[in-house]
Design an enzyme around this catalytic site. Structure first.
Site, PDB file in Angstrom:
ATOM      1  N   LYS A  41       2.591   9.412   8.338  1.00  0.00           N
ATOM      2  CA  LYS A  41       1.710   9.101   9.479  1.00  0.00           C
ATOM      3  C   LYS A  41       2.148   9.668  10.847  1.00  0.00           C
ATOM      4  O   LYS A  41       1.639  10.681  11.273  1.00  0.00           O
ATOM      5  CB  LYS A  41       1.490   7.599   9.561  1.00  0.00           C
ATOM      6  CG  LYS A  41       0.606   7.094   8.413  1.00  0.00           C
ATOM      7  CD  LYS A  41      -0.007   5.763   8.713  1.00  0.00           C
ATOM      8  CE  LYS A  41      -1.153   5.451   7.773  1.00  0.00           C
ATOM      9  NZ  LYS A  41      -0.746   4.995   6.443  1.00  0.00           N
TER      10      LYS A  41
ATOM     11  N   ASP B  75       9.180   2.488   1.888  1.00  0.00           N
ATOM     12  CA  ASP B  75       8.014   3.243   2.320  1.00  0.00           C
ATOM     13  C   ASP B  75       7.852   2.979   3.816  1.00  0.00           C
ATOM     14  O   ASP B  75       7.321   1.949   4.226  1.00  0.00           O
ATOM     15  CB  ASP B  75       6.778   2.789   1.533  1.00  0.00           C
ATOM     16  CG  ASP B  75       5.503   3.502   1.969  1.00  0.00           C
ATOM     17  OD1 ASP B  75       5.513   4.139   3.040  1.00  0.00           O
ATOM     18  OD2 ASP B  75       4.499   3.409   1.233  1.00  0.00           O
TER      19      ASP B  75
ATOM     20  N   PHE C  81       0.850  -1.193   0.000  1.00  0.00           N
ATOM     21  CA  PHE C  81       0.000   0.000   0.000  1.00  0.00           C
ATOM     22  C   PHE C  81       0.882   1.238   0.000  1.00  0.00           C
ATOM     23  O   PHE C  81       1.714   1.419   0.880  1.00  0.00           O
ATOM     24  CB  PHE C  81      -0.945   0.041   1.207  1.00  0.00           C
ATOM     25  CG  PHE C  81      -1.877   1.213   1.115  1.00  0.00           C
ATOM     26  CD1 PHE C  81      -3.015   1.147   0.313  1.00  0.00           C
ATOM     27  CD2 PHE C  81      -1.603   2.396   1.783  1.00  0.00           C
ATOM     28  CE1 PHE C  81      -3.858   2.248   0.195  1.00  0.00           C
ATOM     29  CE2 PHE C  81      -2.442   3.493   1.653  1.00  0.00           C
ATOM     30  CZ  PHE C  81      -3.570   3.421   0.868  1.00  0.00           C
TER      31      PHE C  81
HETATM   32  C1  LIG Z   1      -0.995   5.227   5.015  1.00  0.00           C
HETATM   33  C2  LIG Z   1       0.076   4.830   4.092  1.00  0.00           C
HETATM   34  C3  LIG Z   1       0.308   5.523   2.898  1.00  0.00           C
HETATM   35  C4  LIG Z   1      -0.573   6.652   2.434  1.00  0.00           C
HETATM   36  O1  LIG Z   1      -0.535   7.733   3.298  1.00  0.00           O
HETATM   37  P1  LIG Z   1      -1.627   8.917   3.148  1.00  0.00           P
HETATM   38  O2  LIG Z   1      -1.176   9.927   4.164  1.00  0.00           O
HETATM   39  O3  LIG Z   1      -2.963   8.323   3.445  1.00  0.00           O
HETATM   40  O4  LIG Z   1      -1.536   9.418   1.759  1.00  0.00           O
HETATM   41  C5  LIG Z   1       1.375   5.138   2.115  1.00  0.00           C
HETATM   42  N1  LIG Z   1       2.181   4.111   2.479  1.00  0.00           N
HETATM   43  C6  LIG Z   1       1.986   3.427   3.614  1.00  0.00           C
HETATM   44  C7  LIG Z   1       2.915   2.321   3.969  1.00  0.00           C
HETATM   45  C8  LIG Z   1       0.929   3.751   4.456  1.00  0.00           C
HETATM   46  O5  LIG Z   1       0.722   3.045   5.569  1.00  0.00           O
END
Ligand SMILES: *Cc1c(COP(=O)(O)O)cnc(C)c1O
Length: 403
Positions: free
Chosen positions: A252, A223, A138
């Site tokens: 986050k 990420d 994700f």
């Molecule tokens: C939540 C998340 C995203 C997206 O972040 P947003 O602030 O909602 O755009 C991307 N990568 C990972 C691993 C995430 O947990």
């Protein structure tokens, strides 16, 4: 207003993008939140791994209050001190040399994708553009990041997708080696796939990925939007995995609840961006960076990080004990205070029942309960979860009757 009224008006005025629970959170303290009716909940969601220091942390509240009076926003036409201080703190405590600030996880990943493409383009020509990502990953909801996301349900109906992405199964070296080509610019992955059901990367796999990247000048992008900022027991998850990326994204937990994202890179990679390459009007604004700097300072001071590590171990062990006693729990996985419990039954009913017992839980991939509480959660609060949770999970044989 009461929750019912908020729900009615939400239905009327908000686009229908979220399947919300029937709960309106009004305020919070530490790892507890309170709804409009005044009911208390222990918060194992933490705004989806965002409220890192809990709700109402005095240092964060005070720093934000002070900054609001001085300056909220100035744009990147000028220098601002909080932005530079946060960048310096991130650089001094990571592999990275340079930082770009934005406002969310998706934007941080957009920056990473653009940076990787520009680097590969400058160094190896326009034929090198492809980014390999993992199935079940994700990376966000913008068009590039939903394309990077290896999940059809996120992409469906938004085609045509962005060209230049290809997907391989997570932790599968052979599949990755087969996918590599002269077009490969970067490999992007989460050290722990969080939304994808809490799957931890294998260390041996990651070590080999790093080697392959080094041999071919392919960039390795982590990420760490969810795993970063102490979530896994170290400031960044990669510190536990023995491998450094070339690019890392954060968001986050970084602002402790104030929206901010960051893309970090080594000097060699970061120099692919020059004035005009990339920008964000809000990115790195003084308010968000003050929040980020305060979160960094609290983590670097050490106690919260130590506590998070201990609580992560405690939670993991408690969940394992629960698994040993509950046949409908299939597996417990995770790192630090990012834990997942895979059920043989639907998790949604468990989340709903938990709410009525004063516990906020989250479920991902239908059957994986994900625990991402504030790092300041107490042992007593975890004990409360561990007392109640076994009573919320139905026996696997009943699963069929539920739906
Ligand atoms: C939540 C998340 C995203 C997206 O972040 P947003 O602030 O909602 O755009 C991307 N990568 C990972 C691993 C995430 O947990």
């Amino acid at each position: 207003m009461l929750t019912e009224e908020v729900r009615r008006e939400a239905d009327q005025y908000l686009m229908n993008t979220y399947a919300r629970l029937p709960l309106s959170i009004a305020r919070g303290r530490g790892a507890r939140v309170y709804d409009l009716e005044g009911r208390e909940y222990i918060d194992f969601v933490g705004g989806i791994a965002v409220n890192l220091l809990g709700h109402g942390h005095p240092d964060l509240v005070l720093a934000i209050q002070k900054q609001v009076v001085h300056l909220i926003h100035a744009s990147n036409l000028y220098y601002t001190e909080p932005q530079v201080k946060l960048a310096k703190a991130l650089v001094e405590h990571s592999f990275a040399d340079k930082v770009f600030f934005c406002n969310s996880g998706a934007e941080a990943n957009e920056a990473a994708i653009k940076l990787a493409r520009r680097y590969a383009h400058d160094k190896h020509g326009s034929g090198r553009f492809q980014i390999i990502t993992m199935k079940n990953s994700f990376h966000g909801r913008t068009l590039a990041t939903l394309t990077a996301t290896g999940q059809e349900k996120v992409q469906k109906g938004f085609e045509p997708l962005m060209p230049g992405f290809t997907y391989v199964p997570f932790n599968n070296l052979e599949a990755l080696e087969q996918a590599l080509s002269d077009q490969t610019a970067a490999i992007m992955l989460e050290p722990v796939q969080a939304e994808g059901g809490v799957h931890v990367v294998h260390q041996a796999y990651l070590a080999r990925v790093r080697e392959l990247c080094r041999e071919r000048d392919i960039l390795l992008i982590f990420d760490e939007v969810q795993t970063g900022m102490g979530r896994t027991g170290t400031l960044f998850a990669y510190e536990q995995l023995g491998v450094q990326p070339d690019i890392m994204t954060l968001a986050k937990g970084l602002g402790g609840g104030v929206p901010i994202g960051a893309c970090l890179a080594t000097n060699a990679v970061a120099k692919a961006f020059t004035p005009g390459s990339h920008a964000s009007t809000f990115g790195g604004n003084p308010l968000a960076c003050t929040a980020g700097l305060t979160v960094m300072q609290v983590l670097l001071e050490g106690r919260v990080l130590d506590h998070a590590k201990r609580m992560g171990d405690y939670l993991a062990k408690g969940l394992q004990d629960c698994k040993d006693r509950q046949p409908s729990v299939k597996e417990v996985r995770g790192l630090g205070l990012l834990q997942g419990m895979e059920l043989a039954v639907d998790g949604k009913a468990v989340v709903e029942k938990a709410q009525s017992r004063g516990l906020l839980l989250n479920c991902t991939m239908d059957r994986v309960l994900r625990f991402v509480p504030p790092l300041v959660i107490t042992q007593a609060e975890i004990d409360r979860l561990l007392d109640v949770l076994p009573h919320l999970i139905p026996a696997a044989t009943q699963a069929g009757h539920h739906n």
